[in-house]
Design a protein around this motif. Structure first.
Motif, PDB file in Angstrom:
ATOM      1  N   GLY A 100       0.824  -1.199   0.000  1.00  0.00           N
ATOM      2  CA  GLY A 100       0.000   0.000   0.000  1.00  0.00           C
ATOM      3  C   GLY A 100       0.855   1.245   0.000  1.00  0.00           C
ATOM      4  N   PRO A 101       0.339   2.350  -0.527  1.00  0.00           N
ATOM      5  CA  PRO A 101       1.154   3.564  -0.639  1.00  0.00           C
ATOM      6  C   PRO A 101       1.406   4.242   0.703  1.00  0.00           C
ATOM      7  N   VAL A 102       2.562   4.829   0.814  1.00  0.00           N
ATOM      8  CA  VAL A 102       2.923   5.646   1.973  1.00  0.00           C
ATOM      9  C   VAL A 102       3.329   7.009   1.467  1.00  0.00           C
ATOM     10  N   GLN A 103       2.692   8.044   1.970  1.00  0.00           N
ATOM     11  CA  GLN A 103       3.045   9.402   1.584  1.00  0.00           C
ATOM     12  C   GLN A 103       4.264   9.862   2.368  1.00  0.00           C
ATOM     13  N   GLU A 104       5.219  10.472   1.649  1.00  0.00           N
ATOM     14  CA  GLU A 104       6.359  11.091   2.300  1.00  0.00           C
ATOM     15  C   GLU A 104       6.265  12.588   2.076  1.00  0.00           C
ATOM     16  N   PRO A 132       0.936   5.986   6.199  1.00  0.00           N
ATOM     17  CA  PRO A 132       0.214   5.119   5.271  1.00  0.00           C
ATOM     18  C   PRO A 132      -0.996   5.841   4.703  1.00  0.00           C
ATOM     19  N   SER A 133      -1.244   5.622   3.424  1.00  0.00           N
ATOM     20  CA  SER A 133      -2.279   6.374   2.706  1.00  0.00           C
ATOM     21  C   SER A 133      -3.250   5.428   1.999  1.00  0.00           C
ATOM     22  N   GLY A 134      -4.488   5.905   1.821  1.00  0.00           N
ATOM     23  CA  GLY A 134      -5.501   5.159   1.083  1.00  0.00           C
ATOM     24  C   GLY A 134      -5.538   5.498  -0.387  1.00  0.00           C
ATOM     25  N   GLN A 135      -4.539   6.197  -0.886  1.00  0.00           N
ATOM     26  CA  GLN A 135      -4.507   6.625  -2.286  1.00  0.00           C
ATOM     27  C   GLN A 135      -4.136   5.475  -3.211  1.00  0.00           C
ATOM     28  N   THR A 136      -5.044   4.525  -3.325  1.00  0.00           N
ATOM     29  CA  THR A 136      -4.860   3.388  -4.216  1.00  0.00           C
ATOM     30  C   THR A 136      -6.218   2.843  -4.616  1.00  0.00           C
ATOM     31  N   ALA A 137      -6.303   2.278  -5.816  1.00  0.00           N
ATOM     32  CA  ALA A 137      -7.564   1.702  -6.291  1.00  0.00           C
ATOM     33  C   ALA A 137      -8.015   0.535  -5.443  1.00  0.00           C
ATOM     34  N   ALA A 140     -11.480   1.768  -0.944  1.00  0.00           N
ATOM     35  CA  ALA A 140     -12.742   2.413  -1.303  1.00  0.00           C
ATOM     36  C   ALA A 140     -12.537   3.906  -1.444  1.00  0.00           C
ATOM     37  N   SER A 141     -13.379   4.526  -2.272  1.00  0.00           N
ATOM     38  CA  SER A 141     -13.221   5.958  -2.542  1.00  0.00           C
ATOM     39  C   SER A 141     -13.273   6.785  -1.273  1.00  0.00           C
ATOM     40  N   GLU A 142     -14.121   6.391  -0.320  1.00  0.00           N
ATOM     41  CA  GLU A 142     -14.230   7.178   0.913  1.00  0.00           C
ATOM     42  C   GLU A 142     -12.987   7.058   1.790  1.00  0.00           C
ATOM     43  N   ALA A 143     -12.106   6.112   1.476  1.00  0.00           N
ATOM     44  CA  ALA A 143     -10.885   5.942   2.271  1.00  0.00           C
ATOM     45  C   ALA A 143      -9.670   6.561   1.605  1.00  0.00           C
ATOM     46  N   ARG A 144      -9.849   7.185   0.441  1.00  0.00           N
ATOM     47  CA  ARG A 144      -8.689   7.691  -0.299  1.00  0.00           C
ATOM     48  C   ARG A 144      -7.931   8.779   0.462  1.00  0.00           C
ATOM     49  N   ASP A 145      -8.632   9.540   1.277  1.00  0.00           N
ATOM     50  CA  ASP A 145      -7.983  10.610   2.034  1.00  0.00           C
ATOM     51  C   ASP A 145      -7.564  10.170   3.435  1.00  0.00           C
ATOM     52  N   ALA A 146      -7.832   8.914   3.781  1.00  0.00           N
ATOM     53  CA  ALA A 146      -7.488   8.421   5.109  1.00  0.00           C
ATOM     54  C   ALA A 146      -5.987   8.179   5.227  1.00  0.00           C
ATOM     55  N   GLU A 175     -10.169  10.150  10.528  1.00  0.00           N
ATOM     56  CA  GLU A 175     -10.407   8.713  10.457  1.00  0.00           C
ATOM     57  C   GLU A 175      -9.125   7.989  10.052  1.00  0.00           C
ATOM     58  N   PRO A 176      -8.664   6.999  10.820  1.00  0.00           N
ATOM     59  CA  PRO A 176      -7.439   6.299  10.458  1.00  0.00           C
ATOM     60  C   PRO A 176      -7.661   5.303   9.325  1.00  0.00           C
ATOM     61  N   LEU A 177      -6.624   5.068   8.557  1.00  0.00           N
ATOM     62  CA  LEU A 177      -6.687   4.073   7.496  1.00  0.00           C
ATOM     63  C   LEU A 177      -6.557   2.662   8.037  1.00  0.00           C
ATOM     64  N   MET A 178      -5.632   2.466   8.988  1.00  0.00           N
ATOM     65  CA  MET A 178      -5.276   1.123   9.424  1.00  0.00           C
ATOM     66  C   MET A 178      -5.670   0.864  10.871  1.00  0.00           C
ATOM     67  N   THR A 179      -6.037  -0.371  11.139  1.00  0.00           N
ATOM     68  CA  THR A 179      -6.365  -0.854  12.474  1.00  0.00           C
ATOM     69  C   THR A 179      -5.559  -2.126  12.724  1.00  0.00           C
ATOM     70  N   PRO A 180      -5.596  -2.663  13.932  1.00  0.00           N
ATOM     71  CA  PRO A 180      -4.941  -3.957  14.136  1.00  0.00           C
ATOM     72  C   PRO A 180      -5.572  -5.045  13.264  1.00  0.00           C
ATOM     73  N   TYR A 181      -4.793  -6.065  12.963  1.00  0.00           N
ATOM     74  CA  TYR A 181      -5.363  -7.227  12.283  1.00  0.00           C
ATOM     75  C   TYR A 181      -6.512  -7.794  13.104  1.00  0.00           C
ATOM     76  N   ASP A 182      -7.461  -8.434  12.437  1.00  0.00           N
ATOM     77  CA  ASP A 182      -8.536  -9.101  13.166  1.00  0.00           C
ATOM     78  C   ASP A 182      -8.065 -10.478  13.626  1.00  0.00           C
ATOM     79  N   ALA A 183      -9.004 -11.329  14.058  1.00  0.00           N
ATOM     80  CA  ALA A 183      -8.631 -12.631  14.613  1.00  0.00           C
ATOM     81  C   ALA A 183      -7.918 -13.524  13.603  1.00  0.00           C
ATOM     82  N   ALA A 184      -8.117 -13.281  12.297  1.00  0.00           N
ATOM     83  CA  ALA A 184      -7.439 -14.083  11.275  1.00  0.00           C
ATOM     84  C   ALA A 184      -5.957 -13.766  11.200  1.00  0.00           C
ATOM     85  N   GLY A 185      -5.566 -12.624  11.699  1.00  0.00           N
ATOM     86  CA  GLY A 185      -4.166 -12.255  11.750  1.00  0.00           C
ATOM     87  C   GLY A 185      -3.572 -11.882  10.411  1.00  0.00           C
ATOM     88  N   GLN A 186      -2.279 -11.838  10.380  1.00  0.00           N
ATOM     89  CA  GLN A 186      -1.543 -11.391   9.198  1.00  0.00           C
ATOM     90  C   GLN A 186      -1.546 -12.432   8.084  1.00  0.00           C
TER      91      GLN A 186
END
Length: 436
Positions: A100-104, A132-137, A140-146, A175-186
């Protein structure tokens, strides 16, 4: 209540070992203020001197281009140089999205964020700000600025790199882009479940320009003592769990240092022939419900385990004890390393020097523990053939053990929607190399 720690051959046959040289435990008088031995086999970075512009970031550790991403995979992670990476779940993005993209950005963080990570005011000077950025296809569109909540900022004038990692809302709002992994893990199998993390990693050019920290400067060709040193600070270390919790909520900042045996790697690596080992040093750690860490068995001892996410790589994990004390393996009782600096901490602190010394004898002990686990026998009963099968015939040659990676990282673990885990801290110096 204390719950479990959360994860985060000398020239001939296998039994031919070089002369002992300076191969015992480091002397008890060692201190974090000892001058660095340096030399061609040492990696030494002071942020204020070495990372002062973009060109320096690209060239550090023998690299050509710095690399930043969230949930990274692929060849860029294996190239020499600086890596800034974030790990976790992006709920508004496709499942399994990688790189995923990371803005510098060149913008300096505000005063509140600096306080949160113990990063001083740098004034005018070079700044690199990664989020970390949501600027990727794939998002979802609503997460692009997260963005975030993880964030890494290098401020050359302040002379440090700050990191922030959280399971809660983004620092500063939004609103943050990333959260901890869920129970399924990495990996879909529960590995690193409920974790999210931030990493600043320096990967060495270990093939073309190997740095061999167990080669003694004082006694050329003889095994010596490897010194692992860092200066760090903590501004935030929070781990809050709901009442009656049965699972740990934890925050930590740690140092991870990897080593590889060049001769072994040249012959091919696999899960049963790892050729590399990583040391994990928790330097600051908080867990909900734990106040007296001297009573927590998994914290006061070290352990050797295998990381499934890294192909079963052997991990030596242990928090540094007080200066002059050794940390011992919980199963064998063997000394894993000796502390020459600050002990691990459990809250905010200003600049501290952490300094771990690993003799070549202590490394060989770890190698035997690993081979014994694979063969299903005690470390003391591992044969020369079993050692060579796991580590190659040059496993006991200090000239074949090279520095692979040095990373400063944070990891928070929070399985509760009403829990909170946050870590903010900084580092200003790193050294891995000979110390004799």
């Amino acid at each position: 209540m204390s719950l479990a720690l959360v994860a985060c051959g000398g020239g001939g046959g296998g039994d031919a070992e070089p002369p002992a040289g300076n191969d015992g435990n480091p002397p008890t008088g060692v201190d974090a203020t000892d001058p660095f031995a340096g030399g061609a086999n040492a990696f030494h970075v002071e942020v204020a001197k070495a990372l002062t512009n973009g060109q320096a970031l690209d060239a550090v550790a023998g690299g050509q281009r710095r690399f930043a991403s969230w949930n990274p995979v692929g060849g860029d992670m294996l190239k020499p140089g600086l890596k800034v990476n974030f790990f976790g779940r992006a709920p508004s993005c496709e499942t399994g999205v990688a790189n995923g993209p990371v803005q510098e950005l060149p913008a300096a963080p505000d005063a509140a964020w600096r306080r949160a990570v113990a990063l001083g005011d740098g004034g005018d000077g070079f700044v690199a700000d990664w989020q970390p950025s949501g600027q990727t296809a794939a998002c979802a569109s609503e997460a692009r600025d997260a963005q975030g909540p993880g964030r890494v900022v290098l401020d050359a004038r302040a002379g440090a790199v700050g990191l922030y990692t959280a399971s809660a809302a983004k620092a500063g709002g939004g609103e943050p882009l990333m959260t901890p992994y869920d129970a399924a893990g990495q990996d879909g199998k529960g590995t690193n479940a409920f974790n999210t993390s931030s990493f600043v990693t320096f990967r060495m050019d270990w093939r073309q320009a190997p740095q061999r920290p167990w080669l003694s400067n004082a006694l050329p060709g003889q095994p010596g003592v490897a010194r692992i040193h860092t200066r760090q600070a903590i501004g935030t270390l929070v781990a809050n769990a709901p009442a009656g919790h049965t699972q740990p909520v934890q925050s930590k900042q740690f140092l991870a240092v990897g080593f590889i045996n060049n001769a072994c790697a040249a012959g091919g690596m696999s899960a049963t022939r790892p050729c590399q080992v990583k040391y994990l040093f928790p330097l600051a750690i908080a867990q909900a419900g734990v106040s007296d860490w001297s009573r927590v068995g998994w914290f006061t001892s070290g352990r050797v385990w295998f990381d499934p996410v890294q192909g079963g790589m052997p991990i030596v994990e242990g928090a540094p004890p007080a200066r002059g004390q050794a940390l011992h393996d919980v199963e064998t009782g063997a000394a894993l390393f000796t502390s020459a600096g600050s002990a691990a901490r459990h809250g905010a602190f200003a600049d501290k020097a952490f300094d771990m010394r690993v003799s070549f004898d202590q490394l060989r002990t770890v190698l035997r523990i690993v081979a014994g686990r694979q063969a299903g026998v005690p470390a003391s009963q591992v044969s020369a053939e079993q050692m060579a099968s796991t580590w190659g015939s040059a496993w006991a040659d200090p000239a074949q053990w090279s520095l692979l990676t040095v990373a400063v990282a944070q990891e928070v673990h929070n399985p509760y929607t009403d829990g909170e885990a946050r870590a903010g801290g900084a580092f200003s110096a790193l050294y891995v190399g000979p110390q004799d």
